[in-house]
Structure formats: C-alpha cells, structure tokens
Design an enzyme around this catalytic site. Structure first.
Site, short mmCIF file in Angstrom:
data_model
loop_
_atom_site.label_atom_id
_atom_site.label_comp_id
_atom_site.label_asym_id
_atom_site.label_seq_id
_atom_site.Cartn_x
_atom_site.Cartn_y
_atom_site.Cartn_z
N ASN A 84 0.83 -1.19 0.00
CA ASN A 84 0.00 0.00 0.00
C ASN A 84 0.88 1.25 0.00
O ASN A 84 2.10 1.17 0.12
CB ASN A 84 -0.96 -0.02 1.20
CG ASN A 84 -2.27 0.66 0.90
OD1 ASN A 84 -2.32 1.66 0.20
ND2 ASN A 84 -3.34 0.12 1.45
N HIS A 114 23.24 0.39 11.44
CA HIS A 114 24.43 1.22 11.54
C HIS A 114 25.30 0.77 12.71
O HIS A 114 24.82 0.16 13.67
CB HIS A 114 24.04 2.69 11.68
CG HIS A 114 23.25 3.18 10.51
ND1 HIS A 114 23.82 3.46 9.30
CD2 HIS A 114 21.93 3.40 10.36
CE1 HIS A 114 22.90 3.84 8.45
NE2 HIS A 114 21.72 3.81 9.06
N THR A 164 11.06 -6.82 15.98
CA THR A 164 12.49 -6.95 16.23
C THR A 164 12.96 -8.39 16.25
O THR A 164 14.16 -8.64 16.29
CB THR A 164 12.87 -6.29 17.57
OG1 THR A 164 12.17 -6.97 18.63
CG2 THR A 164 12.50 -4.81 17.60
N ARG A 179 4.93 -8.34 20.33
CA ARG A 179 4.89 -9.56 21.15
C ARG A 179 3.70 -10.39 20.70
O ARG A 179 2.73 -9.86 20.14
CB ARG A 179 4.83 -9.22 22.63
CG ARG A 179 3.60 -8.47 23.02
CD ARG A 179 3.71 -7.84 24.40
NE ARG A 179 2.53 -7.06 24.72
CZ ARG A 179 2.19 -5.90 24.17
NH1 ARG A 179 2.94 -5.37 23.24
NH2 ARG A 179 1.11 -5.27 24.53
#
Length: 184
Positions: A84, A114, A164, A179
């Site tokens: 989208n 980084h 993550t 979670r």
C-alpha cells in the site's frame, strides 16, 4: 584483491555505505522510484516500468505510490503481493515477500543496521540483514520491520508494531516491541 563494498554488503559483512559504486546503484533506484511515483496510475500499471526492471516481482504484484527503496534489486515479491501507499524498503540485504501477502500503508522495512560506534557511523559503516515475509501474511499500516527478521506464512503484524524478532507461521503480534497476542 579486497572485496568491494557492494560485495561486503551482499555477503552480510560490515561495509561502507558512502561508497561511490553503491551511490551509483542508489541513483538508479531513485530514478526508478521517481518514475513509479510520478506516473499516472493508469500509465504506471502495477509497478512502474523502471522499478519493475529492478525488482523480482511475481504475477499481479502491485506497489502503490508513493514508494521508496534503496536499491530495488534486493526485493523479491511473490504473486499477488500488495504494498500500500507510503511503503519504504531499505533493501541493503535481500527482502523476500511471499505470495498473497498484504503490506499496509506506511510500512517500513529496514535491512541496514548502523555501527554502534559514533566514529564508525560517521564513516558510513553498516551491516545488512535480510528480511523474509512468508506467504499470505498481513502487515498492518505503520509497522516497522527490522533487519534479520523472518515473519512466517499466514502471520499478522498489528498496525504500528515494531518487529524486532522472528514471528512464527500463523502467529499474530502487536506492540513496540511486538509480542505474541494470538496464534502460535
């Protein structure tokens, strides 16, 4: 002969993103993205012509404008994938999105990480981590997916989530950091 920065990037090693070869490749991608984003919808089709030449896109894959990517050549879209408006894919590593997956507006996928050292960051040192999204997944609007993450087939990522870690097949995750809230 030492590997080029592009070769280091492709190998998942630390590389300098300020490299002239990599910048030249980003310019090609920026031009393709500009064309995609500026063509009238009827003239663009599912994916603008220059962008379609960079990506590996299956039958019926569609990218709404605006869209941004870093290189394009690291992106693989399965059949019927839908991205989208407002999606950003910083594809310093391979990004694979399985067939039938729906990506909501303003989803961001970041492969680049980084360096933690300030001097190294100033020098442009980064590492590229791949992202894989399985078939028939649904990524809600505004989600952020970090490098090195695999989202399983049929998984759901809630809007605004920051992913993550890996998401199992069929699981539903939400939150920051995301979670498990349902499924497996």
């Amino acid at each position: 002969m030492a590997p080029s920065e592009r070769e280091k990037m492709a190998a998942g090693a630390w590389y300098v993103c300020l490299d002239p070869e990599l910048e030249a490749l980003r310019v090609i991608a920026r031009d393709a993205v500009f064309e995609h984003n500026c063509l009238p919808p009827r003239g663009r089709g599912d994916i603008g012509p220059a962008l379609a030449r960079l990506l590996k896109a299956g039958e019926g894959a569609r990218i709404e404008a605006p869209f941004h990517c870093a290189y394009g050549f690291n992106i693989t879209l399965g059949d019927g994938v839908f991205l989208n408006a407002g999606c950003v894919i910083l594809d310093t590593a391979p990004v694979s999105i399985g067939s039938g997956t729906l990506i909501g507006p303003s989803v961001q996928i970041y492969c680049a990480e980084h360096h933690k050292g300030a001097a190294e960051r100033r020098a442009g040192l980064e590492i590229a981590r791949p992202v894989e999204i399985g078939e028939n997944a649904w990524i809600g609007g505004g989600a952020i997916i970090l490098g090195g993450v695999r989202i399983g087939a049929n998984a759901i990522v809630g809007a605004g989530s920051v992913v993550t870690r890996d998401v199992p097949d069929g699981a539903t995750v939400a939150g920051n950091p995301s979670r498990l809230i349902g499924g497996k």
